[in-house]
Design a protein around this motif. Structure first.
Motif, PDB file in Angstrom:
ATOM      1  N   SER A  82      36.280  50.051  47.184  1.00  0.00           N
ATOM      2  CA  SER A  82      34.832  50.187  47.129  1.00  0.00           C
ATOM      3  C   SER A  82      34.316  49.645  45.806  1.00  0.00           C
ATOM      4  CB  SER A  82      34.416  51.651  47.332  1.00  0.00           C
ATOM      5  OG  SER A  82      35.010  52.471  46.350  1.00  0.00           O
ATOM      6  N   PHE A  83      33.010  49.480  45.735  1.00  0.00           N
ATOM      7  CA  PHE A  83      32.384  48.912  44.539  1.00  0.00           C
ATOM      8  C   PHE A  83      33.114  47.634  44.116  1.00  0.00           C
ATOM      9  CE2 PHE A  83      29.563  52.382  44.170  1.00  0.00           C
ATOM     10  CZ  PHE A  83      30.279  53.537  44.458  1.00  0.00           C
ATOM     11  N   LEU A  84      33.340  46.791  45.071  1.00  0.00           N
ATOM     12  CA  LEU A  84      34.106  45.578  44.824  1.00  0.00           C
ATOM     13  C   LEU A  84      33.400  44.646  43.861  1.00  0.00           C
ATOM     14  CD1 LEU A  84      35.477  45.078  48.408  1.00  0.00           C
ATOM     15  CD2 LEU A  84      36.880  45.211  46.350  1.00  0.00           C
ATOM     16  N   LYS A  85      34.228  43.965  43.065  1.00  0.00           N
ATOM     17  CA  LYS A  85      33.740  43.037  42.053  1.00  0.00           C
ATOM     18  C   LYS A  85      34.317  41.652  42.331  1.00  0.00           C
ATOM     19  CE  LYS A  85      33.942  46.723  38.574  1.00  0.00           C
ATOM     20  NZ  LYS A  85      34.495  47.110  37.246  1.00  0.00           N
ATOM     21  N   PRO A  86      33.697  40.607  41.803  1.00  0.00           N
ATOM     22  CA  PRO A  86      34.236  39.258  42.008  1.00  0.00           C
ATOM     23  C   PRO A  86      35.690  39.136  41.543  1.00  0.00           C
ATOM     24  CG  PRO A  86      32.003  39.117  41.178  1.00  0.00           C
ATOM     25  CD  PRO A  86      32.382  40.568  41.136  1.00  0.00           C
ATOM     26  N   GLU A  87      36.058  39.842  40.503  1.00  0.00           N
ATOM     27  CA  GLU A  87      37.429  39.761  40.003  1.00  0.00           C
ATOM     28  C   GLU A  87      38.439  40.452  40.916  1.00  0.00           C
ATOM     29  OE1 GLU A  87      34.720  40.838  38.345  1.00  0.00           O
ATOM     30  OE2 GLU A  87      35.213  42.547  37.033  1.00  0.00           O
ATOM     31  N   ASP A  88      37.974  41.128  41.943  1.00  0.00           N
ATOM     32  CA  ASP A  88      38.881  41.697  42.940  1.00  0.00           C
ATOM     33  C   ASP A  88      39.295  40.654  43.987  1.00  0.00           C
ATOM     34  OD1 ASP A  88      36.865  44.656  42.874  1.00  0.00           O
ATOM     35  OD2 ASP A  88      38.807  44.337  41.876  1.00  0.00           O
ATOM     36  N   THR A  89      38.702  39.495  43.918  1.00  0.00           N
ATOM     37  CA  THR A  89      39.016  38.424  44.865  1.00  0.00           C
ATOM     38  C   THR A  89      40.470  38.004  44.742  1.00  0.00           C
ATOM     39  OG1 THR A  89      36.748  37.579  44.937  1.00  0.00           O
ATOM     40  CG2 THR A  89      38.510  36.018  45.461  1.00  0.00           C
ATOM     41  N   GLY A  90      41.094  37.826  45.886  1.00  0.00           N
ATOM     42  CA  GLY A  90      42.476  37.363  45.895  1.00  0.00           C
ATOM     43  C   GLY A  90      43.116  37.640  47.240  1.00  0.00           C
ATOM     44  N   VAL A  91      44.360  37.243  47.332  1.00  0.00           N
ATOM     45  CA  VAL A  91      45.154  37.551  48.526  1.00  0.00           C
ATOM     46  C   VAL A  91      45.900  38.853  48.241  1.00  0.00           C
ATOM     47  CG1 VAL A  91      46.969  36.802  50.073  1.00  0.00           C
ATOM     48  CG2 VAL A  91      45.394  35.121  49.091  1.00  0.00           C
ATOM     49  N   TYR A  92      45.740  39.791  49.124  1.00  0.00           N
ATOM     50  CA  TYR A  92      46.361  41.102  48.967  1.00  0.00           C
ATOM     51  C   TYR A  92      47.603  41.194  49.847  1.00  0.00           C
ATOM     52  CZ  TYR A  92      42.473  42.849  46.214  1.00  0.00           C
ATOM     53  OH  TYR A  92      41.544  43.044  45.211  1.00  0.00           O
TER      54      TYR A  92
END
Length: 113
Positions: A82-92
């Motif tokens: 939650s409260f996702l940020k652009p820096e959370d972008t990626g392949v999980y």
């Protein structure tokens, strides 16, 4: 053991996603589970983990925003974001560790502003 991850997608800043990682057999009662993230041009990093006793650990930057959990009866580990940020972008990627490591395929999360 095969792990199937899903739940990624594109969201805006502040949004939420729930990732799931289902194992082909019951393993998360005897294996540590983890979610890793790989951003473009960066190394894969551990984001959250849960051990066989249910104890959790998080990367500092996601504490308070991400929650890892498991349902042993469904052989599934989850990552609530939650409260996702652009820096959370990626392949999980999800991983199960029981003597050896088992990786799932990645699921892409894109957070845009």
């Amino acid at each position: 053991v095969q792990l199937q991850a899903c739940g990624g997608g594109s969201v805006q800043v502040g949004g939420s996603l729930r990732l799931s990682c289902k194992a082909s057999r019951s393993i998360f009662g005897i294996a540590n589970g983890g979610w890793y993230r790989q951003a473009p041009d960066l190394q894969r990093e551990l984001v959250a983990s849960i051990d066989t006793r249910g104890r959790t650990n998080y990367k500092d930057s996601v504490k308070g925003r991400f929650t890892i959990s498991r349902d042993i009866t469904k052989s599934t580990v989850y990552l609530e974001m939650s409260f996702l940020k652009p820096e959370d972008t990626g392949v999980y990627y999800c991983k199960a560790e029981a003597g050896r490591g088992y990786w799932g395929q990645g699921t892409l999360v894109t957070v845009s502003s």
